[in-house]
Design an enzyme around this catalytic site. Structure first.
Site, PDB file in Angstrom:
ATOM      1  N   PHE A 138       0.848  -1.199   0.000  1.00  0.00           N
ATOM      2  CA  PHE A 138       0.000   0.000   0.000  1.00  0.00           C
ATOM      3  C   PHE A 138       0.888   1.256   0.000  1.00  0.00           C
ATOM      4  O   PHE A 138       1.916   1.286   0.670  1.00  0.00           O
ATOM      5  CB  PHE A 138      -0.888  -0.035   1.247  1.00  0.00           C
ATOM      6  CG  PHE A 138      -2.014   0.952   1.221  1.00  0.00           C
ATOM      7  CD1 PHE A 138      -3.189   0.663   0.554  1.00  0.00           C
ATOM      8  CD2 PHE A 138      -1.889   2.169   1.856  1.00  0.00           C
ATOM      9  CE1 PHE A 138      -4.233   1.580   0.531  1.00  0.00           C
ATOM     10  CE2 PHE A 138      -2.931   3.096   1.846  1.00  0.00           C
ATOM     11  CZ  PHE A 138      -4.104   2.796   1.176  1.00  0.00           C
ATOM     12  N   ASP A 215       0.778  -5.264   7.992  1.00  0.00           N
ATOM     13  CA  ASP A 215      -0.340  -4.344   7.814  1.00  0.00           C
ATOM     14  C   ASP A 215      -1.564  -5.212   7.538  1.00  0.00           C
ATOM     15  O   ASP A 215      -1.639  -5.884   6.500  1.00  0.00           O
ATOM     16  CB  ASP A 215      -0.047  -3.401   6.641  1.00  0.00           C
ATOM     17  CG  ASP A 215      -1.142  -2.346   6.451  1.00  0.00           C
ATOM     18  OD1 ASP A 215      -2.289  -2.588   6.880  1.00  0.00           O
ATOM     19  OD2 ASP A 215      -0.848  -1.311   5.836  1.00  0.00           O
ATOM     20  N   TYR A 240     -11.857   1.530   9.731  1.00  0.00           N
ATOM     21  CA  TYR A 240     -12.999   2.114   9.002  1.00  0.00           C
ATOM     22  C   TYR A 240     -13.384   1.292   7.779  1.00  0.00           C
ATOM     23  O   TYR A 240     -14.286   1.661   7.051  1.00  0.00           O
ATOM     24  CB  TYR A 240     -12.716   3.569   8.604  1.00  0.00           C
ATOM     25  CG  TYR A 240     -11.398   3.802   7.892  1.00  0.00           C
ATOM     26  CD1 TYR A 240     -11.262   3.521   6.538  1.00  0.00           C
ATOM     27  CD2 TYR A 240     -10.292   4.286   8.578  1.00  0.00           C
ATOM     28  CE1 TYR A 240     -10.059   3.721   5.896  1.00  0.00           C
ATOM     29  CE2 TYR A 240      -9.084   4.496   7.946  1.00  0.00           C
ATOM     30  CZ  TYR A 240      -8.966   4.212   6.594  1.00  0.00           C
ATOM     31  OH  TYR A 240      -7.764   4.395   5.971  1.00  0.00           O
ATOM     32  N   LYS A 241     -12.677   0.179   7.530  1.00  0.00           N
ATOM     33  CA  LYS A 241     -13.020  -0.691   6.397  1.00  0.00           C
ATOM     34  C   LYS A 241     -13.972  -1.775   6.906  1.00  0.00           C
ATOM     35  O   LYS A 241     -15.112  -1.493   7.218  1.00  0.00           O
ATOM     36  CB  LYS A 241     -11.730  -1.228   5.789  1.00  0.00           C
ATOM     37  CG  LYS A 241     -10.908  -0.097   5.153  1.00  0.00           C
ATOM     38  CD  LYS A 241      -9.550  -0.500   4.684  1.00  0.00           C
ATOM     39  CE  LYS A 241      -8.853   0.723   4.052  1.00  0.00           C
ATOM     40  NZ  LYS A 241      -7.431   0.503   3.844  1.00  0.00           N
ATOM     41  N   ARG A 389     -12.333  -2.478  -8.264  1.00  0.00           N
ATOM     42  CA  ARG A 389     -12.354  -3.395  -7.122  1.00  0.00           C
ATOM     43  C   ARG A 389     -13.790  -3.576  -6.661  1.00  0.00           C
ATOM     44  O   ARG A 389     -14.488  -2.611  -6.372  1.00  0.00           O
ATOM     45  CB  ARG A 389     -11.558  -2.836  -5.943  1.00  0.00           C
ATOM     46  CG  ARG A 389     -10.075  -2.845  -6.117  1.00  0.00           C
ATOM     47  CD  ARG A 389      -9.367  -2.546  -4.800  1.00  0.00           C
ATOM     48  NE  ARG A 389      -9.976  -1.434  -4.065  1.00  0.00           N
ATOM     49  CZ  ARG A 389      -9.554  -0.997  -2.889  1.00  0.00           C
ATOM     50  NH1 ARG A 389      -8.539  -1.591  -2.292  1.00  0.00           N
ATOM     51  NH2 ARG A 389     -10.138   0.026  -2.295  1.00  0.00           N
TER      52      ARG A 389
END
Ligand SMILES: *Cc1c(COP(=O)(O)O)cnc(C)c1O
Length: 413
Positions: A138, A215, A240-241, A389
């Site tokens: 990322f 991560d 928050y995902k 995605r």
């Protein structure tokens, strides 16, 4: 023999399949545990970027503001707010990380926590001047490590990964040696959804004397994680995902118990010190996870996160994972039947054991296609250079929604 045909495009019986899968879904009751989609959204396929609003969050926030903030004022810190970071950290650890109590704390953003943990790890391996990271990790992970390399005069050793797959144990074995202090990797790739073999990679790094920082932003809440069992040293991830904490909800950090007294993170704030209100002359770190903190905890965000986490705790991560695999498998079936013949490439693992909670599809015109889908209320996301995605948050996404979303994508092609 005959599939149901709807509209002008034959659908191969997929609408009926979706309806049946929803009826048979052991977690179907959880679909009702989220606030309804807004009327302009047909299919929300981006729960891996921002999870939906769990029921109960609204009320809890209003109550907190009225009774806690408004009613208790400064007294609230002593009475209950101060230990929320550890309490919530332990809950995340138990529900989603395979981490025993006292090893997880909710702190700042993922980026800040990754920085703190990576710096602490580097300093714990004096004489070693190399960090291993892969080219498709990322962006924030890569940028932070670039900054640390510049700051500390160390070098990054890049592993070239396949953007349609991800980091393998063999690649890590080739990259580590006695000069490597730290390996930083994503458990689930944000692009392809590749699940790295975290246990094997951790063991390989340890053999070379390096520490490992995982991560877990893209796996937490959708793919089971066993940090204690895998021997992981350090980890950080988003809330928050798939954890539905809300925009800007703070991240969590994991530090394996045996490292906690030796590791020292670089942002020495008063709330990570042993006795903040002694207002002492010099910094002395608190014992345990508290020393990972720097400043005042994000209390309001943690209220929302705590409510949302309750839904995951009740469902259980293993049931969530079973539904996740079923959802991504269904999306791939639809893609193979409808989209691949139109020149779409599947850029996620076909093997469900290596595939996380989303599916990435590629075609050169997908940036424009994604914009058109958003206008129609179908919300996946676009990832450079040409990927759409399809993020399938297991607790809040129905099979019918996958069907609606991919039907719209098919129609756009
Ligand atoms: C979403 C995500 C992040 C986000 O970091 P923030 O500091 O919260 O912006 C980091 N790493 C990965 C792998 C992610 O998926």
């Amino acid at each position: 023999m005959s599939g149901t045909v709807t509209g002008s495009l034959g659908d191969g019986g997929f609408a009926e399949r979706a309806a049946r899968a929803d009826a048979d879904d052991p977690l179907r009751a959880w679909l009702e545990r989220f606030e309804p989609l807004p009327s302009d959204v047909v299919a929300y396929l981006d729960g891996n970027s921002l999870g939906r609003v769990a029921k109960g969050v609204n009320e809890a926030m209003v109550n907190f503001v009225g009774e806690q903030w408004g009613g208790r004022l400064i007294r609230g810190w002593d009475e209950s707010w101060m230990n929320m970071p550890e309490a919530l950290g332990d809950r995340i650890g138990a529900a989603a990380l395979g981490a025993g109590a006292g090893q997880v704390i909710v702190g700042e953003s993922t980026s800040v926590l990754l920085y703190k943990l990576a710096r602490a790890a580097l300093d714990a391996r004096p004489g070693r001047s190399c960090i291993v990271v892969d080219t498709d990790n990322f962006p924030t992970d890569r940028y932070l490590l670039e900054g640390i390399a510049e700051e500390r005069g160390c070098t990054l050793r890049w592993v070239q990964t396949d953007p349609g797959a991800g980091l393998t144990p063999d690649q890590v074995a080739t990259a580590v040696d006695g000069d490597v202090a730290l390996v930083v990797a994503s458990h689930v790739s944000y692009r392809s959804a590749w699940i790295a073999d975290a246990a094997a990679i951790t063991a390989i790094a340890h053999e070379a004397g390096a520490l490992v920082l995982w991560d877990v932003s893209h796996s937490v809440g959708s793919v089971p994680i066993r940090l204690d069992e895998w021997g992981v040293d350090l980890a950080a991830g988003c809330t928050y995902k798939y954890l539905n904490g809300g925009p800007g909800a703070p991240a969590f950090a994991y530090v394996r118990r045996e490292h906690q007294s030796a590791l020292r993170q670089p942002i020495w704030g008063w709330l990570g010190s042993v006795d903040p209100f002694a207002m002492g002359a010099g910094y002395e770190p608190s014992a345990g996870m508290r020393s990972v903190l720097s400043g005042t905890p994000h209390v309001l965000s943690m209220v929302a996160l705590g409510v949302a986490l309750g839904h995951l705790e009740e469902a259980g991560i293993e049931a969530v994972r079973r539904k996740s695999v079923a959802l991504t498998s269904f999306a791939l079936e639809l893609a193979d039947a409808w989209l691949v013949p139109e020149g779409v490439a599947v850029a996620s693992p076909r093997d469900p054991d290596r595939r996380g909670g989303h599916v990435t599809l590629r075609r050169p015109d997908f940036r424009a296609v994604n914009e058109r889908l958003w206008k129609l209320g179908v919300i996946p996301d676009f990832r450079y250079p040409d990927g759409i995605r399809i993020g399938l948050a297991p607790l809040s996404t129905s099979f019918a929604e996958v069907y609606r979303g991919l039907s719209a994508l098919r129609a756009e092609l």
